[in-house]
Motif scaffolding. Structure first.
Motif, mmCIF file in Angstrom:
data_model
loop_
_atom_site.group_PDB
_atom_site.id
_atom_site.type_symbol
_atom_site.label_atom_id
_atom_site.label_comp_id
_atom_site.label_asym_id
_atom_site.label_seq_id
_atom_site.Cartn_x
_atom_site.Cartn_y
_atom_site.Cartn_z
ATOM 1 N N ASP A 169 0.398 4.617 -2.310
ATOM 2 C CA ASP A 169 0.357 6.002 -1.817
ATOM 3 C C ASP A 169 1.295 6.900 -2.633
ATOM 4 O OD1 ASP A 169 -1.450 5.315 0.100
ATOM 5 O OD2 ASP A 169 0.037 5.059 1.708
ATOM 6 N N HIS A 171 0.818 -1.217 0.000
ATOM 7 C CA HIS A 171 0.000 0.000 0.000
ATOM 8 C C HIS A 171 0.857 1.276 0.000
ATOM 9 C CE1 HIS A 171 0.925 0.508 4.277
ATOM 10 N NE2 HIS A 171 0.747 -0.813 4.377
ATOM 11 N N TYR A 172 2.060 1.202 0.562
ATOM 12 C CA TYR A 172 2.899 2.401 0.598
ATOM 13 C C TYR A 172 3.318 2.812 -0.814
ATOM 14 C CZ TYR A 172 6.704 -1.017 0.168
ATOM 15 O OH TYR A 172 7.498 -2.019 -0.273
#
Length: 364
Positions: free
Chosen positions: A35, A31-32
């Protein structure tokens, strides 16, 4: 559409596609990275806003939203908190695109206005400069007119007070000359007296010619014929001096509205000056050209040239570098040329020669 106008949309499209592929092919547990990728969308949005203004920025943000929305719905479905964050990000895309585009468009419009103002100021400056040059030229003409006015008043006095006694002196000298044979010292003195009275008479005549107004009679005349006449008149003098005199061929007649006699006098003064300044084996060339405003006559010689200090004074009455000159020839010549609506300029370099340029308007 030109290639240059296609490059920017292609770059923006490629960026959006590349970022979207990164989203779709990157596992969700990283998920980073997602982002980071979603922040990448701001790059094409801001670029579109800077390049294409408000509409470009808003359109690009809408395309980004459409490309990013399926990723939220189908890959992040079921995570309400995450979905809300992503939807807010889409809202920010459109806000950033619209605001950046609006600011960029206003800045571009302001730049255009400043450029228009700068062009207007430059045009105003050029107009002021031209007006200033015209004012300086008019002031110079007024100064010359004032000098000519003074000369005119003096000419009337000179005509009466000098020429009549001068004729009497010369007549008496010629009578006395008959009483002495050639070789007698007194005979030589009387010849000197006669020559000096003739020179003084020429000075008075030039002075009167300088002050006398130009005749009003104007007619159509051919510059080619006038220049050919001048060359014929001075051909013998040029031959005696060992100077090559050449009139460049010109196709046509080059018609101007002028007083032929005065114009011929002006050209004659210029050519005689050129011959007198040119040493033996030198050249004097006369060329006639058609220019936008009329005709240009150039008289060039390979003489000794004129130094910069003398060049600024050659049109002043009574200024001369010749021992027996009156200093009125060029002043009279310029007056004639300007009286015909033309201009006379002189360029010279010491040791290389002099070029006199005359410009006259064409006959209408």
């Amino acid at each position: 559409m030109e290639k240059s106008s296609l490059i920017r949309p292609v770059i923006l499209g490629a960026c959006i596609i590349a970022i979207s592929l990164l989203h779709y092919f990157t596992p969700l547990h990283l998920h980073y990275l997602h982002d980071i990728f979603q922040r990448f969308y701001y790059l094409p949005i801001i670029l579109a806003a800077l390049w294409f203004g408000f509409r470009g920025g808003l359109l690009c943000s809408i395309i980004v939203s459409i490309a990013y929305a399926p990723h939220i719905l189908f890959q992040w479905g079921g995570h309400l908190t995450v979905e809300m964050e992503k939807y807010l990000e889409i809202v920010l895309y459109n806000v950033v695109g619209a605001l950046t585009g609006l600011l960029s468009q206003r800045e571009r419009e302001r730049t255009v206005e400043l450029q228009k103002t700068a062009r207007g100021l430059e045009e105003s400056y050029q107009q002021l400069q031209q007006q200033s040059e015209r004012i300086i030229a008019i002031e110079e003409q007024l100064r010359r007119a004032e000098k000519l006015s003074t000369l005119g008043e003096m000419a009337a006095v000179l005509a009466h007070e000098i020429r009549n006694p001068l004729g009497s002196i010369r007549g008496t000298a010629e009578i006395l000359k008959d009483d002495y044979k050639p070789g007698d010292p007194k005979h030589e003195f009387i010849e000197i007296q006669i020559k000096e009275t003739e020179r003084l008479n020429r000075v008075v005549e030039d002075f009167l010619r300088m002050a006398r107004p130009q005749p009003a009679e104007m007619s159509r005349c051919s510059l080619v014929e006038e220049l050919e006449t001048v060359v014929t008149l001075v051909a013998r003098d040029a031959h005696d001096r060992g100077v090559t005199l050449r009139l460049a061929p010109f196709s046509g007649t080059a018609m101007v509205t002028a007083n032929g006699e005065k114009l011929r006098q002006a050209f004659l003064n210029i050519v005689i000056n050129a011959l007198q300044a040119t040493p033996s084996n030198g050249r004097v060339e006369i060329a006639l050209h058609k220019v936008e405003s009329g005709y240009e006559i150039k008289v060039s010689d390979t003489g000794t040239g004129i130094d910069a200090d003398s060049l600024t004074k050659i049109f002043e009455p009574f200024f001369t570098t010749k021992p027996d000159g009156t200093g009125l020839g060029l002043a009279i010549t310029r007056k004639i040329i300007e009286g015909h609506g033309g201009t006379l300029t002189v360029e010279s370099e010491v040791g290389k020669g002099t070029t006199v340029e005359v410009r006259l308007p064409a006959s209408h």
